[in-house]
Design a protein around this motif. Structure first.
Motif, PDB file in Angstrom:
ATOM      1  N   SER A  46      -5.177  19.479  36.817  1.00 14.13           N
ATOM      2  CA  SER A  46      -5.283  18.115  37.336  1.00 14.13           C
ATOM      3  C   SER A  46      -6.736  17.650  37.296  1.00 14.13           C
ATOM      4  O   SER A  46      -7.655  18.401  37.624  1.00 14.13           O
ATOM      5  N   ASN A  47      -6.924  16.394  36.874  1.00 14.60           N
ATOM      6  CA  ASN A  47      -8.256  15.796  36.851  1.00 14.60           C
ATOM      7  C   ASN A  47      -8.488  14.886  38.055  1.00 14.60           C
ATOM      8  O   ASN A  47      -9.506  14.199  38.123  1.00 14.60           O
ATOM      9  N   THR A  48      -7.528  14.875  38.974  1.00 12.88           N
ATOM     10  CA  THR A  48      -7.677  14.036  40.165  1.00 12.88           C
ATOM     11  C   THR A  48      -8.721  14.639  41.098  1.00 12.88           C
ATOM     12  O   THR A  48      -8.660  15.830  41.422  1.00 12.88           O
ATOM     13  N   GLU A  49      -9.678  13.816  41.499  1.00 15.17           N
ATOM     14  CA  GLU A  49     -10.732  14.272  42.401  1.00 15.17           C
ATOM     15  C   GLU A  49     -10.471  13.751  43.818  1.00 15.17           C
ATOM     16  O   GLU A  49      -9.992  12.637  43.996  1.00 15.17           O
ATOM     17  N   THR A  50     -10.793  14.587  44.792  1.00 21.20           N
ATOM     18  CA  THR A  50     -10.555  14.223  46.194  1.00 21.20           C
ATOM     19  C   THR A  50     -11.779  13.516  46.771  1.00 21.20           C
ATOM     20  O   THR A  50     -12.923  13.852  46.459  1.00 21.20           O
ATOM     21  N   VAL A  51     -11.495  12.521  47.612  1.00 19.33           N
ATOM     22  CA  VAL A  51     -12.545  11.703  48.216  1.00 19.33           C
ATOM     23  C   VAL A  51     -12.329  11.659  49.732  1.00 19.33           C
ATOM     24  O   VAL A  51     -11.209  11.386  50.191  1.00 19.33           O
ATOM     25  N   GLU A  73      -6.426   2.350  40.603  1.00 19.25           N
ATOM     26  CA  GLU A  73      -5.324   3.222  40.207  1.00 19.25           C
ATOM     27  C   GLU A  73      -4.110   2.407  39.792  1.00 19.25           C
ATOM     28  O   GLU A  73      -3.459   2.701  38.781  1.00 19.25           O
ATOM     29  N   GLN A  74      -3.788   1.364  40.566  1.00 21.74           N
ATOM     30  CA  GLN A  74      -2.645   0.519  40.225  1.00 21.74           C
ATOM     31  C   GLN A  74      -2.882  -0.236  38.918  1.00 21.74           C
ATOM     32  O   GLN A  74      -1.938  -0.506  38.168  1.00 21.74           O
ATOM     33  N   ARG A  75      -4.134  -0.569  38.625  1.00 20.67           N
ATOM     34  CA  ARG A  75      -4.445  -1.249  37.373  1.00 20.67           C
ATOM     35  C   ARG A  75      -4.120  -0.342  36.187  1.00 20.67           C
ATOM     36  O   ARG A  75      -3.547  -0.791  35.185  1.00 20.67           O
ATOM     37  N   LEU A  81       2.082   0.784  31.876  1.00 19.91           N
ATOM     38  CA  LEU A  81       3.459   0.302  31.942  1.00 19.91           C
ATOM     39  C   LEU A  81       3.677  -0.861  30.984  1.00 19.91           C
ATOM     40  O   LEU A  81       4.712  -0.934  30.294  1.00 19.91           O
ATOM     41  N   ALA A  82       2.713  -1.794  30.910  1.00 19.71           N
ATOM     42  CA  ALA A  82       2.841  -2.933  29.998  1.00 19.71           C
ATOM     43  C   ALA A  82       2.902  -2.467  28.548  1.00 19.71           C
ATOM     44  O   ALA A  82       3.685  -2.989  27.742  1.00 19.71           O
ATOM     45  N   SER A  83       2.079  -1.483  28.199  1.00 14.72           N
ATOM     46  CA  SER A  83       2.097  -0.943  26.846  1.00 14.72           C
ATOM     47  C   SER A  83       3.427  -0.250  26.553  1.00 14.72           C
ATOM     48  O   SER A  83       3.996  -0.381  25.462  1.00 14.72           O
ATOM     49  N   ALA A 140       3.782   7.721  35.078  1.00 14.76           N
ATOM     50  CA  ALA A 140       2.569   7.037  35.528  1.00 14.76           C
ATOM     51  C   ALA A 140       1.364   7.916  35.254  1.00 14.76           C
ATOM     52  O   ALA A 140       1.451   9.154  35.323  1.00 14.76           O
ATOM     53  N   PRO A 141       0.226   7.316  34.907  1.00 12.73           N
ATOM     54  CA  PRO A 141      -0.979   8.124  34.661  1.00 12.73           C
ATOM     55  C   PRO A 141      -1.425   8.840  35.923  1.00 12.73           C
ATOM     56  O   PRO A 141      -1.213   8.364  37.048  1.00 12.73           O
ATOM     57  N   GLU A 142      -2.015   9.983  35.726  1.00 11.55           N
ATOM     58  CA  GLU A 142      -2.524  10.750  36.859  1.00 11.55           C
ATOM     59  C   GLU A 142      -3.650   9.970  37.532  1.00 11.55           C
ATOM     60  O   GLU A 142      -4.546   9.460  36.850  1.00 11.55           O
ATOM     61  N   PRO A 143      -3.629   9.851  38.858  1.00 15.04           N
ATOM     62  CA  PRO A 143      -4.702   9.095  39.524  1.00 15.04           C
ATOM     63  C   PRO A 143      -6.047   9.796  39.382  1.00 15.04           C
ATOM     64  O   PRO A 143      -6.131  11.028  39.338  1.00 15.04           O
ATOM     65  N   ASP A 144      -7.088   8.992  39.310  1.00 18.00           N
ATOM     66  CA  ASP A 144      -8.437   9.560  39.207  1.00 18.00           C
ATOM     67  C   ASP A 144      -8.906  10.151  40.537  1.00 18.00           C
ATOM     68  O   ASP A 144      -9.627  11.151  40.554  1.00 18.00           O
ATOM     69  N   TYR A 145      -8.481   9.520  41.653  1.00 17.77           N
ATOM     70  CA  TYR A 145      -8.987   9.932  42.970  1.00 17.77           C
ATOM     71  C   TYR A 145      -7.836  10.007  43.972  1.00 17.77           C
ATOM     72  O   TYR A 145      -6.849   9.266  43.880  1.00 17.77           O
TER      73      TYR A 145
END
Length: 496
Positions: A46-51, A73-75, A81-83, A140-145
């Motif tokens: 996972s590339n999600t970082e904790t904040v 994240e929603q963007r 999703l649009a793609s 859905a893409p993995e969240p960054d944070y």
């Protein structure tokens, strides 16, 4: 004559196809298609970082940072999703929804509207009404944070001890089993009077995270500055939140630089497969020729066929081996594109469209076979001039270097979209013509260059077969030291 050539070709094919290395190479690509999804599942990290946010200034700043992270994240979800909806022609699921727009970028207002309408959950429900299977495929893409709550005691921790108290969170003991926090942000109680905000990072922080912090903190500082100079609180907040509304216009999906890359996937793959299969099958043919000479089998073979029949038969057999490998790999690629799901299928499927015409297929086949014959002839002659693989390396190494180095530059130029003089020149050099034309099919090559370079390549093949054929015949039964370049040139001038 044809019967003898096909007899030699069949023998050459069976000899190479009977080796273990051939089958390992042949099954390597199918194995990659099978193992890639499994490998990703078990090895993907996972590339999600904790904040963690600690706000001693009242909580408003932390709330603003949290909102900006969530909007970001929603963007990303909305863009993907649009793609996805456009790629699978699912706009009819909700024609008026934001996620059915032909857009590459969405502003904060668009994201807020998407979330207010139910977000991804509502979109999936709409898609499921017309395409239940496709609805399950979207990921859905993995969240960054990921935001984690701060322990209550940190909110009142004195400045002198804060570093010591954060140490177990940033670098927990190995036996504790806890994962380290990637970012800890401390907004001090005097924020506004002082612009200083502390950030603890468990490594080099992402530039995107720093940008989020700077954007939010800058807006908060401006708001507090305006309020301290008598501007009403609501007015100060609105003034600090004013940002330009940038209308982003991009080429339609599948055009621009993206178009070049997508259209170049299959042509570049054809050029790369041509190169790899040539090196593999050529080395097998070369090794077989050396073994025939060292074991004195060549005399027995020549008692049944002429030197020309032997040469043409070996070339046909090697081309057969190469085409077998290529057709197997292409079949696996088509299966991955149309009979499976996932990232590999999503990549291959649109890449097939630019080369689906009869002209493109014929061009690929012609230059593929011509390239195979051209380079295989060189390998074949090296094999009959060498007493051992060690001798062959003296010829083989410079030949491979001459082909590989410009080929690498060719790939880099096409992927970078540079084109220019290098590609034009390589298109007309017969040794590189097959690779250059195949590589340029995706980015666009004039028809006259395809026809003209093809004619030059055919003429070169005829001259090559005639001249190297003389070297082949002169060395079939020769023994002793390998011939020098001067001797080889003399063999080419001799008519036999």
């Amino acid at each position: 004559m044809i019967q003898h050539i096909m007899l030699v070709a069949s023998r050459e094919f069976r000899q190479i196809a009977g080796t273990r290395s051939f089958w390992i190479t042949l099954l390597l690509l199918p194995g990659i298609f099978v193992l890639a999804p499994l490998t990703k599942r078990f090895t993907d990290r996972s590339n999600t970082e904790t904040v963690m946010l600690i706000d001693k200034s009242g909580g408003g700043v932390a709330t603003a940072i949290r909102r900006q992270i969530e909007v970001g994240e929603q963007r990303q979800v909305l863009i993907k999703l649009a793609s996805y909806v456009k790629r699978h022609d699912l706009r009819r699921a909700a024609p008026e929804a934001i996620w059915t727009r032909d857009a590459r970028w969405f502003g904060d207002a668009d994201v807020d509207a998407f979330v207010a309408a139910g977000g991804l959950k509502a979109a999936r429900a709409s898609i499921a009404k017309i395409a239940p299977e496709d609805a399950r495929k979207f990921e859905a893409p993995e969240p960054d944070y990921r935001l984690v709550p701060a322990p209550p005691e940190l909110a009142h921790a004195p400045v002198a001890t804060i570093d010591r108290q954060l140490e177990p969170l940033l670098r927990p003991a190995d036996k504790s089993g806890r994962k380290p926090i990637d970012y800890i942000v401390l907004i001090p109680s005097d924020f506004g009077t002082s612009p200083v905000v502390r950030l603890w990072a468990n490594g080099q922080p992402r530039s995107s995270f720093i940008a989020v912090l700077q954007g939010v903190l800058t807006g908060e500082l401006r708001t507090r500055f305006l309020r301290s100079h008598g501007v009403a609180a609501d007015t100060a907040t609105i003034a600090s939140a004013i940002t330009p509304a940038i209308s982003v216009t991009t080429p339609p999906e599948g055009s621009g630089r993206e178009r070049v890359i997508i259209r170049s996937i299959l042509p570049l793959a054809s050029a790369y497969i041509l190169m790899m299969s040539l090196l593999l099958s050529g080395s097998w043919m070369l090794q077989g020729a050396i073994e025939e000479r060292s074991n004195k089998l060549i005399e027995t073979v020549l008692a049944c066929v002429t030197p020309n029949e032997l040469m043409y038969g070996k070339l046909v057999g090697t081309v057969g081996i190469g085409l077998t490998m290529v057709l197997t790999w292409v079949a696996c690629g088509l299966f991955a594109a149309f009979a499976t799901q996932g990232e590999i299928a999503e990549l291959i499927r649109p890449a097939l469209e630019p080369v689906s015409s009869a002209e493109s297929i014929a061009t690929i086949i012609f230059f593929f076979v011509a390239g195979y014959l051209m380079v295989s002839m060189i390998f074949l002659v090296i094999g009959v001039m060498s007493e051992s693989m060690r001798d062959a390396q003296g010829y083989l190494t410079p030949v491979i270097m001459v082909i590989m180095i410009p080929f690498t530059l060719l790939l880099q130029s096409i992927l970078a979209g540079k084109g220019g003089l290098l590609l034009d020149v390589m298109t007309w050099i017969p040794l590189y013509t097959p690779f250059a034309v195949l590589g340029r099919l995706g980015s666009g090559i004039p028809a006259w260059q395809v026809i003209g370079s093809g004619a030059v390549l055919v003429a070169f093949l005829v001259v090559e077969v005639v001249l190297l054929g003389r070297v082949f015949r002169a060395n079939l039964l020769a023994a002793g030291a390998r011939p020098s370049l001067k001797v080889i040139m003399g063999m080419m001038r001799q008519r036999t």
